[in-house]
Design an enzyme around this catalytic site. Structure first.
Site, mmCIF file in Angstrom:
data_model
loop_
_atom_site.group_PDB
_atom_site.id
_atom_site.type_symbol
_atom_site.label_atom_id
_atom_site.label_comp_id
_atom_site.label_asym_id
_atom_site.label_seq_id
_atom_site.Cartn_x
_atom_site.Cartn_y
_atom_site.Cartn_z
ATOM 1 N N HIS A 267 -63.742 -62.142 67.389
ATOM 2 C CA HIS A 267 -62.361 -61.931 66.944
ATOM 3 C C HIS A 267 -61.658 -63.281 66.734
ATOM 4 O O HIS A 267 -61.108 -63.552 65.665
ATOM 5 C CB HIS A 267 -61.621 -61.095 67.995
ATOM 6 C CG HIS A 267 -60.194 -60.796 67.649
ATOM 7 N ND1 HIS A 267 -59.800 -59.591 67.111
ATOM 8 C CD2 HIS A 267 -59.069 -61.533 67.756
ATOM 9 C CE1 HIS A 267 -58.490 -59.613 66.907
ATOM 10 N NE2 HIS A 267 -58.016 -60.776 67.293
ATOM 11 N N GLU A 268 -61.717 -64.129 67.758
ATOM 12 C CA GLU A 268 -61.020 -65.411 67.663
ATOM 13 C C GLU A 268 -61.688 -66.321 66.631
ATOM 14 O O GLU A 268 -61.022 -67.132 65.996
ATOM 15 C CB GLU A 268 -60.936 -66.084 69.038
ATOM 16 C CG GLU A 268 -60.256 -65.237 70.132
ATOM 17 C CD GLU A 268 -58.882 -64.695 69.770
ATOM 18 O OE1 GLU A 268 -58.220 -65.269 68.878
ATOM 19 O OE2 GLU A 268 -58.461 -63.669 70.356
ATOM 20 N N HIS A 271 -60.045 -65.634 63.389
ATOM 21 C CA HIS A 271 -58.757 -66.341 63.282
ATOM 22 C C HIS A 271 -58.992 -67.818 62.950
ATOM 23 O O HIS A 271 -58.330 -68.392 62.081
ATOM 24 C CB HIS A 271 -57.991 -66.250 64.611
ATOM 25 C CG HIS A 271 -57.277 -64.952 64.838
ATOM 26 N ND1 HIS A 271 -56.347 -64.453 63.950
ATOM 27 C CD2 HIS A 271 -57.319 -64.072 65.875
ATOM 28 C CE1 HIS A 271 -55.859 -63.300 64.430
ATOM 29 N NE2 HIS A 271 -56.435 -63.044 65.592
ATOM 30 N N GLU A 298 -54.672 -61.255 61.208
ATOM 31 C CA GLU A 298 -55.375 -60.276 62.027
ATOM 32 C C GLU A 298 -56.465 -59.574 61.197
ATOM 33 O O GLU A 298 -57.468 -59.127 61.751
ATOM 34 C CB GLU A 298 -54.342 -59.280 62.573
ATOM 35 C CG GLU A 298 -54.766 -58.503 63.780
ATOM 36 C CD GLU A 298 -55.067 -59.321 65.038
ATOM 37 O OE1 GLU A 298 -54.698 -60.508 65.117
ATOM 38 O OE2 GLU A 298 -55.694 -58.757 65.939
HETATM 39 ZN ZN ZN Z 1 -56.034 -61.425 66.901
#
Ligand code: ZN
Length: 508
Positions: A267-268, A271, A298
């Site tokens: 997830h990160e 980003h 996101e």
């Molecule tokens: Zn996030």
């Protein structure tokens, strides 16, 4: 003596570059606080951050910046150019920043710093009344913040705009309402076949060191480069962007559950990839800051965590290495079994632990409650009851106590009303971006199955990351997705994948 040539735009850019630097120093202080700083340093760190914040704010809202802005606007750059967008954006931020009195800003910050420890204690003790006065003050301050602005259709617009530039509440309500109505029957159908997926393999003994070794290997394989990335461990995973060639992400290891640290890291990583992919030419300008649309940001974390990271083709390549790392734990499970396990759908209490399908309903509930609170249709005293009723209605889940209900998230205690919807909008945009990528990269599945993510990364960088903030978010979304926000591609993607795994419509 030669008089200085009047170059207001160039002078303005110098000022803005300094402000970008100051902002990134603030990010670095925050990163350090969460990853390295001994706990007792928090007092002096709060002072340092407050000082830096005040200096940045004062330098930005100054009369001098206003004068440069006006002079630069008097010699308008070519329409559609980076300079034109830079001026539009700076004017917008400057007007917005000047509308909120300093005293109110200080009060909002102070109230949040007092409410956060109260929230920690209230959650530990499951004691909502302990947090209630802080929430009441926080909401009142937010209402005063809204009153600083005009030109909105409803009060929530003002809060939403801080996280999703230009998006109106009515539009968010429309998109999230459609998403809710499309997801509910899918989730109900999956619940009828809950036994079809066994995720017990993810629970067991998974030592942190081995998890880390695997995740580093995986991230390196998909684009994490030691010369420009860092991976650290924190209680709450996050990604920090402190400059070109400096992407920092964090995760946390749960030694009894394999599904936590691995997917948080992915997830990160998503980003970080977005920030890192912005055109270096936009470095040290407001156009290089892609946090104006949390939905877009996101969308990328969710794309890598879920759409790529929970796909059959991705694990077709990576499962061998994972099983090598955990031969005992995974010895009896093949790649297909693992793929099914990481796609289990089960309505649950806690948002951050929710699966890909039910997650958005946690968000829709928060979004609906926030609007009612802000408009005074719901009192904070009645919030726990409304929360529990909503969880039962949307997810069929009985909330046993406020700790696993209304007290679970830090957002409201920290004053961040208006942030939640961007998480679910991120899912929506991820679905659209994915549909587009698949259309343009017909061999995508084969590439992922061969361990090649470079083609996808190059496509994303070219279609989205590189352009930074050269356009307002809504225009970027239209350009990348081929139309406005639309929940259907996301739900179609979920229904396709999960329908097959769960054997809906006789498949699987
Ligand atoms: Zn996030």
């Amino acid at each position: 003596v030669v008089p200085p040539v009047s170059r207001p735009l160039e002078d303005l850019k110098v000022r803005l570059a300094e402000l970008v630097d100051l902002g990134r120093i603030a990010v670095l202080l925050q990163w350090d606080q969460q990853t390295k700083m001994p706990p007792r340093g928090s007092g002096s760190r709060a002072d340092q951050r407050a000082t830096l914040g005040r200096i940045s704010h004062e330098r930005f809202v100054s009369v001098e910046v206003g004068r440069l802005l006006e002079a630069a606007e008097a010699q308008p750059p070519e329409e559609g150019s980076d300079d034109a967008e830079l001026l539009r954006l700076t004017r917008r931020h400057w007007e917005k920043a000047r509308r909120v009195p300093t005293e109110l800003r200080v009060e909002i910050t102070r109230a949040a710093s007092l409410a956060i420890p109260a929230w920690t204690e209230a959650r530990e003790r499951s004691d909502y009344p302990l947090l209630l006065p802080h929430l009441e003050q926080g909401l009142e301050l937010r209402q005063r913040y809204v009153e600083c602005f005009d030109g909105y259709d409803e009060p929530y617009d003002v809060l939403l705009d801080d996280f999703e530039e230009g998006l109106r509440t009515a539009r968010a309500r429309e998109v999230l309402g459609q998403l809710r109505d499309l997801l509910r029957p899918l989730i109900a159908a999956l619940a009828e076949r809950a036994d079809a997926v066994d995720a017990s393999v993810l629970h067991g003994r998974y030592p942190a060191g081995a998890q880390r070794a695997f995740v580093e290997r995986l991230l390196t394989g998909i684009g994490f480069n030691r010369d420009s990335w860092r991976l650290d461990v924190t209680a709450h995973p996050f990604a920090s962007h402190t400059g070109h060639g400096d992407a920092r992400i964090t995760t946390r290891w749960d030694e009894s559950y394999l599904g936590s640290g691995l997917f948080a890291a992915l997830h990160e990583f998503g980003h970080g990839l977005y920030d890192d992919g912005v055109d270096p030419a936009l470095e040290r300008t407001p156009l290089g800051d892609v946090t104006a649309s949390m939905a877009l940001h996101e969308s990328q974390s969710r794309l890598w965590e879920n759409v790529v990271g929970r796909s059959r083709s991705f694990w077709c390549h990576w499962y061998g290495a994972l099983r090598e790392t955990f031969p005992e734990q995974l010895g009896g499970t093949d790649a297909e079994g693992f793929y099914r396990a990481v796609n289990q759908v089960r309505p649950s209490l806690i948002r951050v632990e929710a699966d890909e399908a039910t997650y958005s309903l946690h968000i829709v509930l928060r979004f609906e409650l926030e609007q009612e609170l802000l408009e005074g249709r719901l009192s904070l005293a009645d919030l726990p009851e409304a929360w529990n009723a909503g969880m039962l209605e949307y997810l069929g889940v009985e909330v046993p106590d406020d700790a696993s209900g209304v007290l679970q998230d830090i957002h409201w205690a920290s004053g961040a009303f208006g942030y939640f919807p961007t998480y679910a909008l991120g899912n929506v945009v991820a679905g659209q971006v994915w549909a587009r990528a698949r259309g343009e990269l017909p061999d995508l599945d084969e590439q992922l199955a061969a361990g090649d993510t470079a083609t996808l990364r190059a496509w994303l960088c070219n279609a989205l990351y590189r352009d930074g903030r050269r356009r307002p978010p809504a225009k970027t979304i239209e350009r990348v997705c081929g139309g406005p926000m639309d929940p259907k591609p996301f739900v179609d993607y979920l229904a396709g994948k999960l329908g097959e795994i769960y054997g809906l419509n006789g498949a699987g």
